[in-house]
Design a protein around this motif. Sequence first.
Motif, short mmCIF file in Angstrom:
data_model
loop_
_atom_site.label_atom_id
_atom_site.label_comp_id
_atom_site.label_asym_id
_atom_site.label_seq_id
_atom_site.Cartn_x
_atom_site.Cartn_y
_atom_site.Cartn_z
N ALA A 15 -5.14 60.55 20.81
CA ALA A 15 -4.54 59.13 20.23
C ALA A 15 -3.17 58.84 20.75
CB ALA A 15 -4.60 59.31 18.70
N ALA A 16 -2.23 60.07 20.49
CA ALA A 16 -0.85 59.59 20.92
C ALA A 16 -0.73 59.29 22.65
CB ALA A 16 -0.10 61.07 20.62
N LYS A 17 -1.39 59.68 23.26
CA LYS A 17 -1.54 59.58 24.65
C LYS A 17 -1.95 57.88 24.99
CE LYS A 17 -1.98 62.26 28.15
NZ LYS A 17 -0.64 62.55 28.49
N ALA A 18 -2.77 57.36 23.92
CA ALA A 18 -3.36 56.01 24.12
C ALA A 18 -2.08 55.08 23.66
CB ALA A 18 -4.29 55.77 23.07
N LEU A 19 -0.96 55.66 23.16
CA LEU A 19 0.24 54.61 22.79
C LEU A 19 0.85 54.00 24.17
CD1 LEU A 19 2.12 56.62 20.03
CD2 LEU A 19 0.98 54.73 19.66
N PRO A 20 1.23 52.94 24.06
CA PRO A 20 1.98 52.37 25.46
C PRO A 20 3.10 53.14 25.94
CG PRO A 20 1.53 50.56 23.69
CD PRO A 20 1.37 52.14 23.06
N PRO A 21 2.92 53.57 27.20
CA PRO A 21 4.16 54.61 27.74
C PRO A 21 5.62 53.87 27.59
CG PRO A 21 2.04 54.46 29.14
CD PRO A 21 1.90 53.52 28.27
N GLN A 22 5.74 52.93 27.74
CA GLN A 22 6.84 52.10 27.78
C GLN A 22 7.60 52.21 26.61
OE1 GLN A 22 3.98 50.44 28.40
NE2 GLN A 22 3.96 48.57 27.11
N GLU A 23 6.82 52.37 25.48
CA GLU A 23 7.43 52.28 24.18
C GLU A 23 7.68 53.96 23.87
OE1 GLU A 23 4.72 48.64 22.42
OE2 GLU A 23 5.27 50.43 21.15
N LEU A 24 7.47 54.84 24.49
CA LEU A 24 7.84 56.35 24.06
C LEU A 24 9.06 56.61 24.74
CD1 LEU A 24 4.45 57.73 24.94
CD2 LEU A 24 5.20 56.90 22.65
N THR A 25 10.03 57.37 24.07
CA THR A 25 11.03 57.85 24.66
C THR A 25 10.83 58.93 25.63
OG1 THR A 25 11.47 59.44 22.97
CG2 THR A 25 12.51 57.37 22.52
N ALA A 26 11.90 59.52 26.15
CA ALA A 26 11.75 60.43 27.38
C ALA A 26 11.37 61.65 26.63
CB ALA A 26 13.02 60.75 28.20
N ARG A 27 11.76 62.06 25.39
CA ARG A 27 11.70 63.29 24.43
C ARG A 27 10.26 63.27 23.90
NH1 ARG A 27 13.47 61.82 19.83
NH2 ARG A 27 13.63 63.96 18.83
N GLU A 28 9.71 61.91 23.68
CA GLU A 28 8.20 61.91 23.39
C GLU A 28 7.25 62.08 24.28
OE1 GLU A 28 9.39 58.80 19.81
OE2 GLU A 28 8.46 58.14 21.69
N ARG A 29 7.55 61.56 25.62
CA ARG A 29 6.92 61.92 26.59
C ARG A 29 6.75 63.36 27.04
NH1 ARG A 29 9.12 56.89 28.44
NH2 ARG A 29 10.74 58.14 29.61
N ALA A 30 7.99 63.84 26.98
CA ALA A 30 8.00 65.36 27.32
C ALA A 30 7.22 66.16 26.32
CB ALA A 30 9.54 66.00 27.33
N PHE A 31 7.22 65.80 24.99
CA PHE A 31 6.35 66.38 24.22
C PHE A 31 4.85 66.55 24.34
CE2 PHE A 31 5.11 67.93 19.92
CZ PHE A 31 3.90 67.25 19.49
N LEU A 32 4.41 65.14 24.73
CA LEU A 32 3.05 64.98 25.03
C LEU A 32 2.80 65.63 26.37
CD1 LEU A 32 2.51 61.14 24.15
CD2 LEU A 32 1.89 63.05 22.84
N ASP A 33 3.65 65.63 27.39
CA ASP A 33 3.11 66.10 28.64
C ASP A 33 2.95 67.95 28.32
OD1 ASP A 33 5.24 64.34 30.79
OD2 ASP A 33 3.38 63.96 29.90
N ALA A 34 3.83 68.49 27.50
CA ALA A 34 3.96 69.79 27.03
C ALA A 34 2.32 69.90 26.51
CB ALA A 34 4.83 70.15 26.15
N GLY A 35 2.05 69.13 25.48
CA GLY A 35 0.91 69.23 24.89
C GLY A 35 -0.35 68.93 26.03
N GLU A 36 -0.35 68.36 26.64
CA GLU A 36 -1.50 68.24 28.02
C GLU A 36 -1.43 69.65 28.57
OE1 GLU A 36 -4.65 66.33 29.66
OE2 GLU A 36 -3.51 65.70 28.02
N SER A 37 -0.07 69.93 29.03
CA SER A 37 -0.17 71.25 29.88
C SER A 37 -0.71 72.53 29.03
CB SER A 37 1.47 71.54 30.42
OG SER A 37 1.80 70.46 30.93
N ALA A 38 -0.51 72.54 27.73
CA ALA A 38 -0.95 73.57 26.85
C ALA A 38 -2.58 73.39 26.89
CB ALA A 38 -0.33 73.60 25.65
N VAL A 39 -2.98 72.20 26.73
CA VAL A 39 -4.69 71.97 26.40
C VAL A 39 -5.26 72.34 27.92
CG1 VAL A 39 -6.25 70.25 26.39
CG2 VAL A 39 -4.66 70.19 24.87
#
Length: 968
Positions: A504-528
């Motif tokens: 659900a979070a990765k469906a958010l528009p990428p341009q509205e995320l900060t670099a911190r939030e993108r790093a968090f989601l990328d880390a989650g994706e890597s963990a998955v």
Amino acid sequence: MARGESPLDPEGGPLFEFAARLRKLREQAGRPTYRDLARNAHYGIATLSSAAAGRQLPSLAVTLAYVRACGGDEREWKVIWQRTADACTGTDTSTETGAENRQGNSAKPPYVGLFAFGEADAGFFFGREKLTGALVEHLKEKRLLVLFGASGSGKSSVLRAGVLPAFPGVSPLVFTPGPHPLEECAVRLATRIGTDSGAVHASLAAEPHTFHRMVRQILAGQQETGSAADELLVVVDQFEEVFTVCRDAREREQFVAALLHAALAPDSRTRVAIAVRSDFYTHCTRLPGLVDALSHAHHPVGPMTAEELRAAIVQPAARSRLTVESALLTTLTADAHGRPGALPLLSHALLETWKRRRGNALTLAGYRAAGGFEDALSQTAEEFHQALSKSRQEAARQLFLRLVALGEGTEDTKRRVPRRELDGGPDTGFVLEQATKARLLTADGDHVEIAHEALIRCWPRLGGWLEKDRGQVRLHRALTEATTLWESLDHDPDTLYRGVRLAAAKALPPQELTARERAFLDAGESAVQRARQRDRRHLRRLAGTLAVLLACAATAAGFAVRAQNTRDEAVALRAADEAVRLSSDDPSLAVQIALAAYRQTPQKRTGDALVSALSVASVGRTPTGPEVIGRVPAGHTPAVPADGRTLAMADGSELVLWDMRNPRRPRRLGTTAGVGLGPIQFTRDGSTLLGVDSAGTLWLWDVTDPRNPRVLSKRSTEHTGDVFSVDVRHDGLVAATGSYDDTIRLWDIADPARPRLLDTLTGHTRNVKPVVFSPDGKTLASGSDDHDVRIWDVTDPRHAAPVAVLKGHRNFVDALAYSPDGRTLLSGSDDHTAKLWDISDLPRYRELGDLARHGDVVTSVAFASDGRTAATVGVDSAVNLWDVTDRARPSALAHLTNPRGTVKQVRYLKADGTFLTVTAYHSVQTWYTDLDRALTDACDHVHSTISRAQWARHFPHLDYAPPCPRRT
């Protein structure tokens, strides 16, 4: 950290002159930070910084506290303050008889708009005398007050401008809870007594009675310094934040327990006033302790009567020698009467009408031109929005949505946001500045919030954004909070999103995320992905087990093979780690262990260990030790010209030049003795070398013949602090030095025998560390302990100008590097990260991906010549290589380890990826990033074959198989 103050408005008249004199006084005192001033003056940082902002005249008490903290003459400033007050209230506006007067001239507005009245506005606060008197009597008798009222009923104003001035002998402490109320409380208390807030926070969390004891300590300290205050009045404004933005129920209860005990203890010297929205009354009844106190402590705030409204409209104007047209008074009273949340709308409409006054009269025509009662606010907001470009309108939408806390059974509320949560791009910065000027937002040094919740109700555009994106905003808010938690727990993988939440979070528009939030989601994706790989391995093992059950004989054999493989893999991984540790003491043995480990288990970890072990072929090492490091704050930096054929190494007592055409066999060339150099740099063609010694002297050498370097000139840099860095423009005509005196100096070195100072750049508020020219020489980037990266236009180095300020790091900026094409900047920081920045369209910039694999300070960064690879090094001994082909999503190529400890510098030597690093103890290592080449060359570093005993120690149960047999 100290921040630069906003420029004063030269048209500000007496207020401009007053603020300018206060700022000059602070300069004369050595420019202490506002945090330091707050500790000495016992007023908040925002209060003191506002005193010198030039927007309104501070109270005499605040002024004298500011002056006292700066060591000024209080008697002189009493006279200055009185003259300024007379000039502000005595401004004659009667000459304005024509068109509407919309300029802000030098007179102070008698109305505060959406802002709450503060102590400094007490002279303009009318209409709430009866309520103020009742609240004062209540506090004198009961020590605890819980003030309930609708949003916009004036709770904050009556406490700040009504109640606080009625307790002149009581020291005030005013704050809002925020997401971490106990931490906020600890910071305020620690500031008062000049101690560490972390220790206070821990004490408050462990024992609520700490608040009561610290109040006594504060008051005792004030009495020793001559203060008359014998009690503390704590005002907790916007108490509803403990429900809307604080997610930790335990912290919420601890905070309330601390307040209640401080107010209700038998020997209490604290009075507590809490302001909370009436629709959160039920929430308050769920808090243990508070529900018992409410029956005796609560007091409602209702709408103002018609007489009170007239006083609130007319009396401030009269105080400023203005008149209110009778038709306007009648209309305003009718519009506001009986509406409990109308006061901010009334005040804003009056402020806009004041801007459109005719002469000294506030008129009905001016009121209507402003948009009337509710439309005045929406008109102001729309004018602000329409003046923005399309990209900035999008930035405004994202900003305002972040500043709203969605209601859960209550109305939406404003949300106080730390600046670090916002992306630091130029659009966001511009929108924030303009919205603050329009009085739609308030911003202090660390936080941003909507000026009043009336804006949420009355601006249709904001309401539309919230309605359209409500589900998305709620999801985004949860993501922001999860990111903050992840960062606070040092990137604990257990806090990452997975499954449905991640999708659900990765469906958010990428341009509205900060670099911190993108790093968090990328880390989650890597963990998955890692979890999926583990699951696949588990399924394969399970399938094998089932097959075993069907075929016993085959199963037994297969199990034995797998067990052996697992055991052998574990042995190889342990051996690889041990090889890195051994490499500084016995590089020959270390290389053989690492090579054997890779051949046994060829994977990334063993490959990285092999490259790490091979790196310890030192160029040179000097026994200088920590004493020299202390003298030269930059450490001892290497310099490499563009062709990578020569290395200059300053070790504090001499400058040594090395031939690096074959990095595996560096050859010592020339030496200069007796110069204690710190930062050094070649011109691009390698013919001239610059350096700065510990005394601040700039040296230039002719190194055309590197075997015989010749001094061309030396002169003082005129820096008053240690020089951290030096760089040379690509044409070899201009150099830059960055210093701990917070400045950058530009030098004309066209004639290296006579370097001339061209310009001194100021803007950083703390030590300037790295300075680096862009590849085309048109810009210069600088990093500082003020957490910022600044970019300067140095096309004409005699008149350099600031272009952009890159904000995003949370600690000192220690390292910078431009990409070869000059379109990207890489920065390294004490916050353990390196950041990529898109600077292709200055002054616009954009924060791209984070390189966040370090466990400590990032000390140096570099781009390879192809621009697709970057290296970062740090105090954690790590040498990390990154694929930055996709700047927004950099990926790790290798995680290498320097066994000699802290790595201070990294420099690329050749296009094939060869680079060198320098440790804190001045050993230099060369590195190859090509694993195939490392495998081919490894045995060239072996002096004696690993023995059987050594093999058995590192590879138990494995047959003796030396990877580099003895040569005949």
